[in-house]
Design a protein around this motif. Structure first.
Motif, PDB file in Angstrom:
ATOM      1  N   PRO A  45       0.849  -1.204   0.000  1.00 47.66           N
ATOM      2  CA  PRO A  45       0.000   0.000   0.000  1.00 47.66           C
ATOM      3  C   PRO A  45       0.882   1.250   0.000  1.00 47.66           C
ATOM      4  O   PRO A  45       1.951   1.275   0.604  1.00 47.66           O
ATOM      5  CB  PRO A  45      -0.778  -0.105   1.313  1.00 47.66           C
ATOM      6  N   LEU A  46       0.419   2.272  -0.689  1.00 46.57           N
ATOM      7  CA  LEU A  46       1.153   3.533  -0.733  1.00 46.57           C
ATOM      8  C   LEU A  46       0.884   4.321   0.545  1.00 46.57           C
ATOM      9  O   LEU A  46      -0.236   4.331   1.059  1.00 46.57           O
ATOM     10  CB  LEU A  46       0.702   4.363  -1.938  1.00 46.57           C
ATOM     11  N   ARG A  47       1.923   4.965   1.054  1.00 50.65           N
ATOM     12  CA  ARG A  47       1.719   5.828   2.217  1.00 50.65           C
ATOM     13  C   ARG A  47       0.845   7.008   1.818  1.00 50.65           C
ATOM     14  O   ARG A  47       0.835   7.452   0.668  1.00 50.65           O
ATOM     15  CB  ARG A  47       3.061   6.340   2.738  1.00 50.65           C
ATOM     16  N   ALA A  48       0.114   7.554   2.788  1.00 56.70           N
ATOM     17  CA  ALA A  48      -0.785   8.674   2.536  1.00 56.70           C
ATOM     18  C   ALA A  48      -0.053   9.874   1.948  1.00 56.70           C
ATOM     19  O   ALA A  48      -0.580  10.567   1.077  1.00 56.70           O
ATOM     20  CB  ALA A  48      -1.514   9.064   3.818  1.00 56.70           C
ATOM     21  N   VAL A  49       1.194  10.112   2.378  1.00 54.54           N
ATOM     22  CA  VAL A  49       1.960  11.248   1.863  1.00 54.54           C
ATOM     23  C   VAL A  49       2.238  11.076   0.365  1.00 54.54           C
ATOM     24  O   VAL A  49       2.240  12.059  -0.388  1.00 54.54           O
ATOM     25  CB  VAL A  49       3.258  11.466   2.672  1.00 54.54           C
ATOM     26  N   VAL A  50       2.443   9.861  -0.088  1.00 50.40           N
ATOM     27  CA  VAL A  50       2.683   9.602  -1.511  1.00 50.40           C
ATOM     28  C   VAL A  50       1.401   9.854  -2.300  1.00 50.40           C
ATOM     29  O   VAL A  50       1.416  10.507  -3.347  1.00 50.40           O
ATOM     30  CB  VAL A  50       3.201   8.163  -1.735  1.00 50.40           C
ATOM     31  N   VAL A  51       0.289   9.375  -1.787  1.00 52.21           N
ATOM     32  CA  VAL A  51      -0.999   9.568  -2.466  1.00 52.21           C
ATOM     33  C   VAL A  51      -1.336  11.056  -2.541  1.00 52.21           C
ATOM     34  O   VAL A  51      -1.760  11.557  -3.593  1.00 52.21           O
ATOM     35  CB  VAL A  51      -2.115   8.772  -1.768  1.00 52.21           C
ATOM     36  N   ARG A  52      -1.114  11.787  -1.445  1.00 57.11           N
ATOM     37  CA  ARG A  52      -1.377  13.231  -1.461  1.00 57.11           C
ATOM     38  C   ARG A  52      -0.502  13.928  -2.497  1.00 57.11           C
ATOM     39  O   ARG A  52      -0.973  14.824  -3.207  1.00 57.11           O
ATOM     40  CB  ARG A  52      -1.130  13.840  -0.076  1.00 57.11           C
ATOM     41  N   ARG A  53       0.758  13.534  -2.595  1.00 58.62           N
ATOM     42  CA  ARG A  53       1.668  14.151  -3.575  1.00 58.62           C
ATOM     43  C   ARG A  53       1.215  13.856  -5.000  1.00 58.62           C
ATOM     44  O   ARG A  53       1.282  14.731  -5.867  1.00 58.62           O
ATOM     45  CB  ARG A  53       3.107  13.665  -3.350  1.00 58.62           C
ATOM     46  N   ILE A  54       0.732  12.647  -5.232  1.00 56.78           N
ATOM     47  CA  ILE A  54       0.209  12.290  -6.559  1.00 56.78           C
ATOM     48  C   ILE A  54      -0.951  13.213  -6.916  1.00 56.78           C
ATOM     49  O   ILE A  54      -1.024  13.739  -8.025  1.00 56.78           O
ATOM     50  CB  ILE A  54      -0.207  10.808  -6.593  1.00 56.78           C
ATOM     51  N   TYR A  55      -1.842  13.437  -5.966  1.00 56.91           N
ATOM     52  CA  TYR A  55      -2.983  14.325  -6.207  1.00 56.91           C
ATOM     53  C   TYR A  55      -2.503  15.750  -6.483  1.00 56.91           C
ATOM     54  O   TYR A  55      -3.023  16.429  -7.365  1.00 56.91           O
ATOM     55  CB  TYR A  55      -3.943  14.297  -5.019  1.00 56.91           C
ATOM     56  N   GLU A  56      -1.523  16.212  -5.731  1.00 57.23           N
ATOM     57  CA  GLU A  56      -0.990  17.562  -5.954  1.00 57.23           C
ATOM     58  C   GLU A  56      -0.382  17.684  -7.341  1.00 57.23           C
ATOM     59  O   GLU A  56      -0.587  18.684  -8.029  1.00 57.23           O
ATOM     60  CB  GLU A  56       0.065  17.901  -4.899  1.00 57.23           C
ATOM     61  N   LEU A  57       0.375  16.683  -7.767  1.00 55.79           N
ATOM     62  CA  LEU A  57       1.004  16.718  -9.089  1.00 55.79           C
ATOM     63  C   LEU A  57      -0.029  16.772 -10.207  1.00 55.79           C
ATOM     64  O   LEU A  57       0.211  17.362 -11.254  1.00 55.79           O
ATOM     65  CB  LEU A  57       1.912  15.505  -9.282  1.00 55.79           C
ATOM     66  N   CYS A  58      -1.175  16.161  -9.987  1.00 54.19           N
ATOM     67  CA  CYS A  58      -2.251  16.136 -10.990  1.00 54.19           C
ATOM     68  C   CYS A  58      -3.227  17.284 -10.805  1.00 54.19           C
ATOM     69  O   CYS A  58      -4.280  17.321 -11.443  1.00 54.19           O
ATOM     70  CB  CYS A  58      -2.978  14.795 -10.938  1.00 54.19           C
ATOM     71  N   GLU A  59      -2.865  18.227  -9.923  1.00 52.61           N
ATOM     72  CA  GLU A  59      -3.678  19.399  -9.643  1.00 52.61           C
ATOM     73  C   GLU A  59      -5.090  19.028  -9.184  1.00 52.61           C
ATOM     74  O   GLU A  59      -6.080  19.654  -9.562  1.00 52.61           O
ATOM     75  CB  GLU A  59      -3.717  20.328 -10.867  1.00 52.61           C
ATOM     76  N   ASP A  61      -7.497  18.047  -5.657  1.00 49.95           N
ATOM     77  CA  ASP A  61      -7.573  18.393  -4.242  1.00 49.95           C
ATOM     78  C   ASP A  61      -7.064  17.227  -3.404  1.00 49.95           C
ATOM     79  O   ASP A  61      -7.697  16.172  -3.367  1.00 49.95           O
ATOM     80  CB  ASP A  61      -9.015  18.723  -3.867  1.00 49.95           C
ATOM     81  N   PRO A  62      -5.900  17.383  -2.749  1.00 49.84           N
ATOM     82  CA  PRO A  62      -5.368  16.285  -1.935  1.00 49.84           C
ATOM     83  C   PRO A  62      -6.264  15.921  -0.767  1.00 49.84           C
ATOM     84  O   PRO A  62      -6.153  14.841  -0.209  1.00 49.84           O
ATOM     85  CB  PRO A  62      -4.005  16.788  -1.462  1.00 49.84           C
ATOM     86  N   GLY A  63      -7.191  16.796  -0.409  1.00 46.73           N
ATOM     87  CA  GLY A  63      -8.137  16.495   0.653  1.00 46.73           C
ATOM     88  C   GLY A  63      -9.128  15.404   0.266  1.00 46.73           C
ATOM     89  O   GLY A  63      -9.738  14.786   1.127  1.00 46.73           O
ATOM     90  N   HIS A  64      -9.277  15.168  -1.019  1.00 49.91           N
ATOM     91  CA  HIS A  64     -10.169  14.118  -1.507  1.00 49.91           C
ATOM     92  C   HIS A  64      -9.427  12.829  -1.844  1.00 49.91           C
ATOM     93  O   HIS A  64     -10.020  11.892  -2.368  1.00 49.91           O
ATOM     94  CB  HIS A  64     -10.933  14.600  -2.747  1.00 49.91           C
ATOM     95  N   ALA A  65      -8.144  12.786  -1.565  1.00 52.14           N
ATOM     96  CA  ALA A  65      -7.344  11.597  -1.859  1.00 52.14           C
ATOM     97  C   ALA A  65      -7.695  10.479  -0.884  1.00 52.14           C
ATOM     98  O   ALA A  65      -7.928  10.726   0.295  1.00 52.14           O
ATOM     99  CB  ALA A  65      -5.846  11.920  -1.744  1.00 52.14           C
ATOM    100  N   PRO A  66      -7.733   9.233  -1.362  1.00 52.46           N
ATOM    101  CA  PRO A  66      -7.944   8.117  -0.437  1.00 52.46           C
ATOM    102  C   PRO A  66      -6.790   8.058   0.557  1.00 52.46           C
ATOM    103  O   PRO A  66      -5.658   8.396   0.222  1.00 52.46           O
ATOM    104  CB  PRO A  66      -7.956   6.883  -1.341  1.00 52.46           C
ATOM    105  N   GLN A  67      -7.076   7.654   1.774  1.00 48.48           N
ATOM    106  CA  GLN A  67      -6.073   7.703   2.835  1.00 48.48           C
ATOM    107  C   GLN A  67      -5.340   6.389   3.078  1.00 48.48           C
ATOM    108  O   GLN A  67      -4.140   6.375   3.272  1.00 48.48           O
ATOM    109  CB  GLN A  67      -6.728   8.155   4.150  1.00 48.48           C
ATOM    110  N   LEU A  68      -6.051   5.290   3.101  1.00 49.72           N
ATOM    111  CA  LEU A  68      -5.440   4.018   3.491  1.00 49.72           C
ATOM    112  C   LEU A  68      -5.682   2.935   2.452  1.00 49.72           C
ATOM    113  O   LEU A  68      -6.721   2.914   1.790  1.00 49.72           O
ATOM    114  CB  LEU A  68      -6.007   3.550   4.832  1.00 49.72           C
ATOM    115  N   GLY A  69      -4.736   2.053   2.339  1.00 50.98           N
ATOM    116  CA  GLY A  69      -4.914   0.857   1.524  1.00 50.98           C
ATOM    117  C   GLY A  69      -4.855   1.072   0.027  1.00 50.98           C
ATOM    118  O   GLY A  69      -5.294   0.220  -0.737  1.00 50.98           O
ATOM    119  N   VAL A  70      -4.312   2.195  -0.433  1.00 52.12           N
ATOM    120  CA  VAL A  70      -4.209   2.440  -1.869  1.00 52.12           C
ATOM    121  C   VAL A  70      -3.036   1.639  -2.408  1.00 52.12           C
ATOM    122  O   VAL A  70      -1.909   1.774  -1.936  1.00 52.12           O
ATOM    123  CB  VAL A  70      -4.021   3.944  -2.175  1.00 52.12           C
TER     124      VAL A  70
END
Length: 90
Positions: A45-59, A61-70
């Protein structure tokens, strides 16, 4: 041929079952330390910080990113394998 589509609305970028945008959008821009972390175990699973960064890179909202188990899907792991193969050419 490009893996990036022009003028794709933001809400259509997150279309995968794992909640991540298409890997062709974010993998080339992902910073090396985060890339290395993903490459250490592409099945983990990807850490939440990695998922948030992916969302930021794709412009997105990182607040809507899945948190766990991605986890990366089969197609995303295949993309990474192809990318690794292409950068290994000398």
């Amino acid at each position: 041929m490009s893996s990036v589509l022009d003028d794709v609305p933001h809400h259509e970028r997150v279309a995968h079952t794992n909640g991540l945008p298409p890997i062709g959008l974010w993998w080339p821009m992902l910073e090396r330390p985060l890339r290395r972390e993903v490459l250490e175990n592409v099945h983990a699973p990807l850490r939440a910080v990695v998922v948030r960064r992916i969302y930021e890179l794709c412009e997105l909202d990182p607040g809507h990113a899945p948190q766990l188990g991605v986890r990366l899907g089969e197609n995303e792991r295949a993309y990474i394998a192809g990318w690794m193969h292409s950068v290994d050419w000398n």
